[in-house]
Every structure is written in structure tokens, then in C-alpha cells.
Motif scaffolding. Structure first.
Motif, PDB file in Angstrom:
ATOM      1  N   GLU A   1     -74.416  54.780 -34.621  1.00  0.00           N
ATOM      2  CA  GLU A   1     -75.257  54.999 -33.444  1.00  0.00           C
ATOM      3  C   GLU A   1     -76.610  54.302 -33.634  1.00  0.00           C
ATOM      4  O   GLU A   1     -77.655  54.948 -33.745  1.00  0.00           O
ATOM      5  CB  GLU A   1     -75.457  56.504 -33.209  1.00  0.00           C
ATOM      6  N   PRO A   2     -76.623  52.963 -33.669  1.00  0.00           N
ATOM      7  CA  PRO A   2     -77.864  52.241 -33.979  1.00  0.00           C
ATOM      8  C   PRO A   2     -78.969  52.439 -32.946  1.00  0.00           C
ATOM      9  O   PRO A   2     -80.148  52.434 -33.302  1.00  0.00           O
ATOM     10  CB  PRO A   2     -77.418  50.782 -34.049  1.00  0.00           C
ATOM     11  N   ASP A   3     -78.614  52.620 -31.677  1.00  0.00           N
ATOM     12  CA  ASP A   3     -79.653  52.795 -30.656  1.00  0.00           C
ATOM     13  C   ASP A   3     -80.327  54.158 -30.787  1.00  0.00           C
ATOM     14  O   ASP A   3     -81.553  54.272 -30.649  1.00  0.00           O
ATOM     15  CB  ASP A   3     -79.059  52.610 -29.267  1.00  0.00           C
ATOM     16  N   ALA A   4     -79.534  55.183 -31.042  1.00  0.00           N
ATOM     17  CA  ALA A   4     -80.118  56.500 -31.278  1.00  0.00           C
ATOM     18  C   ALA A   4     -80.946  56.485 -32.561  1.00  0.00           C
ATOM     19  O   ALA A   4     -82.048  57.052 -32.609  1.00  0.00           O
ATOM     20  CB  ALA A   4     -79.014  57.555 -31.369  1.00  0.00           C
ATOM     21  N   TYR A   5     -80.438  55.831 -33.588  1.00  0.00           N
ATOM     22  CA  TYR A   5     -81.159  55.722 -34.858  1.00  0.00           C
ATOM     23  C   TYR A   5     -82.523  55.067 -34.658  1.00  0.00           C
ATOM     24  O   TYR A   5     -83.537  55.535 -35.201  1.00  0.00           O
ATOM     25  CB  TYR A   5     -80.300  54.913 -35.833  1.00  0.00           C
ATOM     26  N   ALA A   6     -82.573  54.011 -33.857  1.00  0.00           N
ATOM     27  CA  ALA A   6     -83.852  53.343 -33.581  1.00  0.00           C
ATOM     28  C   ALA A   6     -84.818  54.281 -32.873  1.00  0.00           C
ATOM     29  O   ALA A   6     -86.019  54.296 -33.173  1.00  0.00           O
ATOM     30  CB  ALA A   6     -83.611  52.091 -32.735  1.00  0.00           C
ATOM     31  N   LEU A   7     -84.312  55.077 -31.939  1.00  0.00           N
ATOM     32  CA  LEU A   7     -85.168  56.030 -31.230  1.00  0.00           C
ATOM     33  C   LEU A   7     -85.764  57.052 -32.196  1.00  0.00           C
ATOM     34  O   LEU A   7     -86.956  57.362 -32.139  1.00  0.00           O
ATOM     35  CB  LEU A   7     -84.352  56.740 -30.153  1.00  0.00           C
ATOM     36  N   TYR A   8     -84.951  57.559 -33.099  1.00  0.00           N
ATOM     37  CA  TYR A   8     -85.418  58.545 -34.071  1.00  0.00           C
ATOM     38  C   TYR A   8     -86.452  57.929 -35.003  1.00  0.00           C
ATOM     39  O   TYR A   8     -87.481  58.555 -35.303  1.00  0.00           O
ATOM     40  CB  TYR A   8     -84.245  59.076 -34.892  1.00  0.00           C
TER      41      TYR A   8
ATOM     42  N   LEU B   1     -82.897  38.642 -44.416  1.00  0.00           N
ATOM     43  CA  LEU B   1     -83.121  37.824 -43.228  1.00  0.00           C
ATOM     44  C   LEU B   1     -82.220  36.593 -43.201  1.00  0.00           C
ATOM     45  O   LEU B   1     -82.002  36.005 -42.132  1.00  0.00           O
ATOM     46  CB  LEU B   1     -84.588  37.396 -43.163  1.00  0.00           C
ATOM     47  N   LEU B   2     -81.708  36.196 -44.337  1.00  0.00           N
ATOM     48  CA  LEU B   2     -80.816  35.040 -44.403  1.00  0.00           C
ATOM     49  C   LEU B   2     -79.373  35.400 -44.050  1.00  0.00           C
ATOM     50  O   LEU B   2     -78.549  34.522 -43.819  1.00  0.00           O
ATOM     51  CB  LEU B   2     -80.851  34.424 -45.812  1.00  0.00           C
ATOM     52  N   ARG B   3     -79.074  36.694 -44.013  1.00  0.00           N
ATOM     53  CA  ARG B   3     -77.703  37.131 -43.790  1.00  0.00           C
ATOM     54  C   ARG B   3     -77.437  37.349 -42.299  1.00  0.00           C
ATOM     55  O   ARG B   3     -78.336  37.672 -41.535  1.00  0.00           O
ATOM     56  CB  ARG B   3     -77.431  38.429 -44.555  1.00  0.00           C
ATOM     57  N   ARG B   4     -76.202  37.165 -41.911  1.00  0.00           N
ATOM     58  CA  ARG B   4     -75.812  37.414 -40.528  1.00  0.00           C
ATOM     59  C   ARG B   4     -75.865  38.913 -40.249  1.00  0.00           C
ATOM     60  O   ARG B   4     -75.325  39.718 -41.010  1.00  0.00           O
ATOM     61  CB  ARG B   4     -74.405  36.888 -40.266  1.00  0.00           C
ATOM     62  N   ALA B   5     -76.508  39.292 -39.172  1.00  0.00           N
ATOM     63  CA  ALA B   5     -76.724  40.709 -38.890  1.00  0.00           C
ATOM     64  C   ALA B   5     -75.532  41.330 -38.164  1.00  0.00           C
ATOM     65  O   ALA B   5     -74.727  40.641 -37.534  1.00  0.00           O
ATOM     66  CB  ALA B   5     -77.987  40.883 -38.045  1.00  0.00           C
ATOM     67  N   ILE B   6     -75.426  42.650 -38.281  1.00  0.00           N
ATOM     68  CA  ILE B   6     -74.446  43.413 -37.521  1.00  0.00           C
ATOM     69  C   ILE B   6     -75.021  43.636 -36.125  1.00  0.00           C
ATOM     70  O   ILE B   6     -76.025  44.325 -35.962  1.00  0.00           O
ATOM     71  CB  ILE B   6     -74.166  44.775 -38.186  1.00  0.00           C
ATOM     72  N   ASP B   7     -74.398  43.027 -35.136  1.00  0.00           N
ATOM     73  CA  ASP B   7     -74.918  43.116 -33.776  1.00  0.00           C
ATOM     74  C   ASP B   7     -74.035  44.049 -32.955  1.00  0.00           C
ATOM     75  O   ASP B   7     -72.804  43.975 -33.029  1.00  0.00           O
ATOM     76  CB  ASP B   7     -74.961  41.736 -33.127  1.00  0.00           C
ATOM     77  N   HIS B   8     -74.647  44.925 -32.192  1.00  0.00           N
ATOM     78  CA  HIS B   8     -73.918  45.843 -31.319  1.00  0.00           C
ATOM     79  C   HIS B   8     -74.270  45.532 -29.869  1.00  0.00           C
ATOM     80  O   HIS B   8     -75.416  45.240 -29.547  1.00  0.00           O
ATOM     81  CB  HIS B   8     -74.300  47.300 -31.612  1.00  0.00           C
ATOM     82  N   ALA B   9     -73.250  45.588 -29.015  1.00  0.00           N
ATOM     83  CA  ALA B   9     -73.516  45.437 -27.579  1.00  0.00           C
ATOM     84  C   ALA B   9     -74.330  46.630 -27.089  1.00  0.00           C
ATOM     85  O   ALA B   9     -74.235  47.720 -27.651  1.00  0.00           O
ATOM     86  CB  ALA B   9     -72.193  45.357 -26.825  1.00  0.00           C
ATOM     87  N   PRO B  10     -75.155  46.437 -26.063  1.00  0.00           N
ATOM     88  CA  PRO B  10     -75.902  47.573 -25.515  1.00  0.00           C
ATOM     89  C   PRO B  10     -74.948  48.699 -25.133  1.00  0.00           C
ATOM     90  O   PRO B  10     -73.892  48.457 -24.539  1.00  0.00           O
ATOM     91  CB  PRO B  10     -76.587  46.987 -24.282  1.00  0.00           C
ATOM     92  N   PRO B  11     -75.261  49.940 -25.471  1.00  0.00           N
ATOM     93  CA  PRO B  11     -74.330  51.040 -25.185  1.00  0.00           C
ATOM     94  C   PRO B  11     -74.214  51.297 -23.689  1.00  0.00           C
ATOM     95  O   PRO B  11     -75.188  51.153 -22.940  1.00  0.00           O
ATOM     96  CB  PRO B  11     -74.977  52.234 -25.897  1.00  0.00           C
ATOM     97  N   PRO B  12     -73.037  51.720 -23.232  1.00  0.00           N
ATOM     98  CA  PRO B  12     -72.838  52.023 -21.804  1.00  0.00           C
ATOM     99  C   PRO B  12     -73.288  53.438 -21.458  1.00  0.00           C
ATOM    100  O   PRO B  12     -72.657  54.136 -20.670  1.00  0.00           O
ATOM    101  CB  PRO B  12     -71.320  51.862 -21.644  1.00  0.00           C
ATOM    102  N   TYR B  13     -74.358  53.881 -22.058  1.00  0.00           N
ATOM    103  CA  TYR B  13     -74.896  55.215 -21.806  1.00  0.00           C
ATOM    104  C   TYR B  13     -76.358  55.196 -22.222  1.00  0.00           C
ATOM    105  O   TYR B  13     -76.813  54.312 -22.959  1.00  0.00           O
ATOM    106  CB  TYR B  13     -74.143  56.284 -22.613  1.00  0.00           C
ATOM    107  N   GLY B  14     -77.125  56.158 -21.756  1.00  0.00           N
ATOM    108  CA  GLY B  14     -78.533  56.246 -22.125  1.00  0.00           C
ATOM    109  C   GLY B  14     -78.729  57.141 -23.339  1.00  0.00           C
ATOM    110  O   GLY B  14     -77.882  57.983 -23.647  1.00  0.00           O
ATOM    111  N   ILE B  15     -79.839  56.938 -24.025  1.00  0.00           N
ATOM    112  CA  ILE B  15     -80.223  57.790 -25.150  1.00  0.00           C
ATOM    113  C   ILE B  15     -81.417  58.621 -24.679  1.00  0.00           C
ATOM    114  O   ILE B  15     -82.468  58.065 -24.350  1.00  0.00           O
ATOM    115  CB  ILE B  15     -80.623  56.965 -26.391  1.00  0.00           C
ATOM    116  N   GLU B  16     -81.253  59.920 -24.634  1.00  0.00           N
ATOM    117  CA  GLU B  16     -82.324  60.780 -24.133  1.00  0.00           C
ATOM    118  C   GLU B  16     -83.454  60.878 -25.143  1.00  0.00           C
ATOM    119  O   GLU B  16     -83.218  60.943 -26.359  1.00  0.00           O
ATOM    120  CB  GLU B  16     -81.761  62.166 -23.814  1.00  0.00           C
ATOM    121  N   ARG B  17     -84.689  60.917 -24.656  1.00  0.00           N
ATOM    122  CA  ARG B  17     -85.849  60.971 -25.536  1.00  0.00           C
ATOM    123  C   ARG B  17     -85.832  62.244 -26.372  1.00  0.00           C
ATOM    124  O   ARG B  17     -85.216  63.251 -26.003  1.00  0.00           O
ATOM    125  CB  ARG B  17     -87.138  60.907 -24.725  1.00  0.00           C
ATOM    126  N   LEU B  18     -86.544  62.212 -27.481  1.00  0.00           N
ATOM    127  CA  LEU B  18     -86.632  63.376 -28.353  1.00  0.00           C
ATOM    128  C   LEU B  18     -87.703  64.337 -27.844  1.00  0.00           C
ATOM    129  O   LEU B  18     -88.672  63.923 -27.214  1.00  0.00           O
ATOM    130  CB  LEU B  18     -86.959  62.950 -29.781  1.00  0.00           C
TER     131      LEU B  18
END
Length: 268
Positions: free
Chosen positions: A108-115, A234-251
Motif C-alpha cells: 500500500e505505497p500510497d497509504a504509506y506515503a500519507l502516513y 538512485l541508480l536502480r530501477r524503481a518499483i512503480d505502482h499505477a495510481p490506485p483506483p480508490y482514495g486514501i482518507e486523511r489521518l
């Protein structure tokens, strides 16, 4: 009664139980009630099968286990759909869960970023670390395994003070979360060894964290080994995730576990 455990045991408990991991993933996106989770519809990216009596019992047990470890925390209450004039609690995944389980953060990278943004923007962290904290936040966002190793608990919870004494030395109260004593959780910043830094390179970074690090002045990282680690990442290829098809509610606040947790900041 207080039970003893370790960070590794909590992490393994989440990794071994697909149901526990899924419940934490669902609740990292927004608060949920036990009724929501027992009668769960399908969730994007998550396979659930919670429509049998056996599953209902399993969900109830897993929710209790997560609450006992403060992996899930209460963030509010709503009317109970089954009990007239009754109320039921809203549960949300805690910051502690994401720090103890990098697998949850990667899922859950998007939720993780919010936290992470909320944690590093909190008055408790901002007052101690100042502007130097942002590069650590971006590093944690890029490499959840790094966040897993570089955090500590700074003070005991207020609820523990009210209910003590427990059968623990007073110095150990600080490590109690819910009904569990995390015996190996640091209470002060602990530097990583060279071997530990090298081990962190086994997995590529997350794309959002890598993108943030690209614009950072790496001279702000005071540890030479950490600077080498960032440059290599920074030299390595990153794990990229498509934008999630749902919202992440604020904390709302309780998700940060009484602001007891601190990052081991690498900036200067």
C-alpha cells in the motif's frame, strides 16, 4: 496481562496471515467498522473471501489480535447497524503496523506515503528534527525496510500510566503497545552497520520515494554509508505502482500512536 514479543515476531505474524495483512491493507486506506470488514465487498488489489461463518469468526479474531498489538487503533465511532441506539468503533491501521511490516508498506505505497508525511509533519518530530527530517522521510518512502530498522519509541503511552503496575520493570513500560511488550524496540536512535546498509540494497526502491530523493542535496545526509546507499538506490530501477483506483482518507491523529514513535533522522 502483558505478553512479550519482538519486532520480527510481529512482522512474521502479519506475513504469515493473509487475512491479517488484508485487514491492515483495507484499514490503511480508510477507517472501517467490524461490520464493514466481516461483510466486506471486493477491494481493488485484495482478494477477500469473508462471507462464511468461519470467515466471520476469523475476521473477529484477527481484528482483536491487531488491536491488542496496536496495529489497528480506534479513530472514532458510528451508529451500530445491528444494535438500536448502539455504536461501533471505527478502526484504522496504525503507523506502528507500517513500520513493523515493510510488506504492508510495499503493498500500500500510497497509504504509506500519507502516513509518513503526517508523521514527519507532526509537531513532535518537527520540533526535534527541523528541516533535516525531510531527506529521512524521502529515504523511508523509497525504502520501507530502512524505516523498519530506523525508528524508536520515545515515551510510554498514557493509557499504560493509568493502568500500571504491570509485571515489568518501570524502564520497560515504554515498550508496551496494547497488550504486548516489544522487547527489542529501541528507545533511542541506533545506527546501522555497514552490513545492514548493504542488506537494504536487495530490493529496488519505491518510485515515489526515489523521485523525491532525486531532487535532494545528498550532502545533507551526514552518514557516509547512508550517502553511498542513496546514490546506489538512485541508480536502480524503481518499483512503480499505477495510481490506485480508490482514495486514501486523511489521518485523524490516533493512527500515529500517541506520537510516541520517532524516526532516526539521517539529515544534518
Amino acid at each position: 496481562m502483558i505478553f512479550s514479543t519482538t519486532r520480527a515476531e510481529v512482522r512474521q505474524g502479519i506475513a504469515r496471515s493473509q487475512l491479517r495483512l488484508n485487514l491492515l491493507r483495507i484499514c490503511s486506506r480508510e477507517p472501517r467498522t467490524i461490520h464493514d470488514l466481516i461483510h466486506a465487498p471486493s477491494y481493488p488489489g485484495i482478494e477477500t473471501n469473508l462471507f462464511t461463518i468461519q470467515s466471520e469468526i476469523g475476521v473477529t479474531i484477527e481484528l482483536g489480535e491487531c488491536k491488542n498489538r496496536e496495529l489497528l487503533v480506534r479513530v472514532g465511532q458510528v451508529p451500530d447497524p445491528m444494535v438500536p441506539d448502539g455504536h461501533t468503533e471505527l478502526l484504522r491501521t496504525s503507523l506502528l503496523a507500517l513500520l513493523l511490516s515493510p510488506e504492508l508498506a510495499y503493498a500500500e505505497p500510497d497509504a504509506y506515503a500519507l502516513y509518513l508525511d503526517a508523521w514527519f509533519d507532526s509537531p513532535a518530530v518537527a520540533s526535534e528534527e527541523g528541516e533535516a527530517r525531510w531527506i529521512t522521510r524521502d529515504l523511508f518512502l523509497a525504502v520501507p525496510e530502512l524505516a523498519h530498522r530506523l525508528f524508536y519509541v520515545s515515551e510510554p503511552g498514557t493509557e499504560r500510566r493509568a493502568k500500571l503496575p504491570y509485571d515489568l520493570a518501570e524502564s520497560e513500560w515504554i515498550r508496551v503497545f496494547g497488550l504486548y511488550h516489544l522487547a527489542d524496540l529501541p528507545t533511542r536512535p541506533v545506527p546501522l552497520t555497514t552490513r545492514q546498509w548493504l542488506a537494504l540494497l536487495r530490493r529496488p526502491p519505491l518510485a515515489r520515494g526515489r523521485a523525491r530523493l532525486t531532487g535532494r542535496n545528498l550532502r545533507a545526509v551526514k552518514d557516509r554509508r547512508a550517502r553511498c546507499f542513496v546514490r546506489t538506490s538512485l541508480l536502480r530501477r524503481a518499483i512503480d505502482h499505477a495510481p490506485p483506483p480508490y482514495g486514501i482518507e486523511r489521518l485523524t491523529g490516533p493512527e500515529l500512536v500517541e506520537n510516541r514513535l520517532r524516526p532516526c533522522c539521517l539529515g544534518q
